[in-house]
Enzyme design. Structure first.
Site, PDB file in Angstrom:
ATOM      1  N   HIS A   1       0.814  -1.212   0.000  1.00 34.55           N
ATOM      2  CA  HIS A   1       0.000   0.000   0.000  1.00 34.55           C
ATOM      3  C   HIS A   1       0.853   1.271   0.000  1.00 34.55           C
ATOM      4  CE1 HIS A   1      -4.235  -1.571   1.072  1.00 34.55           C
ATOM      5  NE2 HIS A   1      -3.551  -2.512   0.425  1.00 34.55           N
TER       6      HIS A   1
ATOM      7  N   HIS B   1      -2.742 -12.986  -2.008  1.00 31.57           N
ATOM      8  CA  HIS B   1      -3.897 -13.214  -1.137  1.00 31.57           C
ATOM      9  C   HIS B   1      -3.896 -14.621  -0.556  1.00 31.57           C
ATOM     10  CE1 HIS B   1      -6.593  -9.712  -2.711  1.00 31.57           C
ATOM     11  NE2 HIS B   1      -5.903  -9.378  -1.633  1.00 31.57           N
TER      12      HIS B   1
ATOM     13  N   ASP C   1       1.896 -20.064  -0.939  1.00 26.85           N
ATOM     14  CA  ASP C   1       1.957 -21.074  -1.992  1.00 26.85           C
ATOM     15  C   ASP C   1       0.939 -20.708  -3.070  1.00 26.85           C
ATOM     16  OD1 ASP C   1      -0.511 -21.759  -0.933  1.00 26.85           O
ATOM     17  OD2 ASP C   1       0.233 -23.536   0.123  1.00 26.85           O
TER      18      ASP C   1
END
Length: 359
Positions: free
Chosen positions: A118, A247, A287
């Site tokens: 960010h 994510h 992963d």
């Protein structure tokens, strides 16, 4: 008697130069005559060389001295710059060890990754001036930017790294945020990121970027929205997809983003503060399971945002998403390069080329 000695010396003198005289007429000189020349010629040449500096004009002597001074100053400046880089690298390496210890005790990998992202993700390639162009410049430390909607919760990340900044005051916030982000990826089992350091910080909150530069989780046209935001940063479709793979770490908390469940079977207990909804079952492990889970859509306890689903709905995005779901090695390789690129966006370095930590 004296006249006889003078006549003898006069008669002997021509024999010492006879080889030169003969050579000038094309006749080979006698070996003994050449040997006789050496003691006479070499001292004269040496005397000429020794006397040469005394023939410099005053202006020439001054210029020579000035040139030597400039060379000495340049050498000293280069040595000082090299020492500064070495010192900076040593502090960053020490800070990296502190970050590793922080990760072991707090399991804060996801929020540190988000902190680096960010700070750099406000970059606008269409603005050339620094720091107006945004990017990795440490501006996220100021309250005005921390209060942007997309940065909800990142004040906690700043609190985590501030003691490290206090311990190593010569490290810029911009470098610290990116160091923390890359280290969190690596310590979670992800690839080693080829990072560059030496970023310069902005100095005040008036230099913070305007709100609205970061991606929204639920836009009406997710694929178009992702392209608008990431293209502005100079990133392409492949980089959009591979960076979305981060994510695989973390959770979405409804009180911060408006998305996700208050808790799931994966987040009710475990390391860190409980709650939120994760994209993967092992949300502290880096992963390629993010891509697998979105593709399969079988677990209702796992989060899929509209921008996540777009990776398998948009035909161009889908090519890369399918690849990364099948090939973790390819995902790691492409992610490392994209993360490094993201971490440099908008940054201004000192020295201009930056420096690496070499391990």
């Amino acid at each position: 008697m004296a006249a006889q000695r003078l006549a003898a010396l006069h008669a002997a003198a021509p024999s010492a130069f006879s080889s030169t005289s003969s050579a000038s007429h094309g006749r080979p000189a006698a070996r003994s005559s050449t040997t006789a020349l050496l003691p006479v010629a070499l001292p004269r040449a040496s005397a000429t060389l020794r006397a040469a500096p005394s023939r410099l004009l005053p202006q020439e002597a001054k210029a020579a001295g000035s040139g030597r001074s400039v060379m000495c100053m340049a050498s000293a400046s280069a040595s000082a710059a090299s020492a500064a880089v070495a010192s900076g690298a040593a502090e960053l390496k020490a800070a990296r060890e502190d970050i590793r210890e922080l990760l072991k005790t707090t399991h804060c990998h996801p929020i540190l990754v988000r902190l680096g992202w960010h700070d750099s993700g406000t970059y606008d390639k269409n603005i050339k001036e620094w720091p107006q162009r945004g990017g990795a410049n440490g501006s996220l430390r100021f309250d005005v930017e921390l209060k942007h909607g997309a940065n909800a919760g990142l004040v906690n990340a700043l609190k985590l790294v501030q003691p490290i900044k206090d311990k190593y005051p010569n490290i810029s916030y911009a470098d610290l945020f990116q160091l923390a982000s890359a280290t969190a990826i690596e310590e979670a089992g992800g690839p080693k990121i080829p990072m560059t350091y030496g970023r310069i910080d902005v100095t005040g909150p008036e230099q913070c970027p305007p709100e609205g530069k970061l991606p929204d989780a639920g836009p009406s046209a997710p694929a178009d929205h992702l392209r608008k935001v990431f293209y502005r940063m100079g990133l392409d479709d492949k980089e959009i997809v591979v960076l979305s793979g981060a994510h695989t770490l973390g959770r979405s908390r409804p009180e911060r983003s408006g998305w996700g469940k208050p808790e799931t079977k994966y987040t009710k207990n475990g390391p860190g503060a409980p709650g939120g909804q994760s994209w993967t079952a092992e949300w502290l492990k880096f992963d390629n399971s993010y891509f697998k889970e979105i593709k399969e859509k079988r677990d209702q306890d796992l989060l899929v945002l509209p921008t996540d689903a777009a990776l398998f709905e948009d035909p161009t995005f889908k090519v890369y998403a399918e690849k990364y779901a099948e090939d973790q090695e390819a995902f790691f390789k492409d992610y490392a390069g994209a993360h490094a690129k993201l971490s440099n966006l908008g940054a201004k370095f000192n020295p201009p080329e930056g420096f690496t930590l070499d391990g």
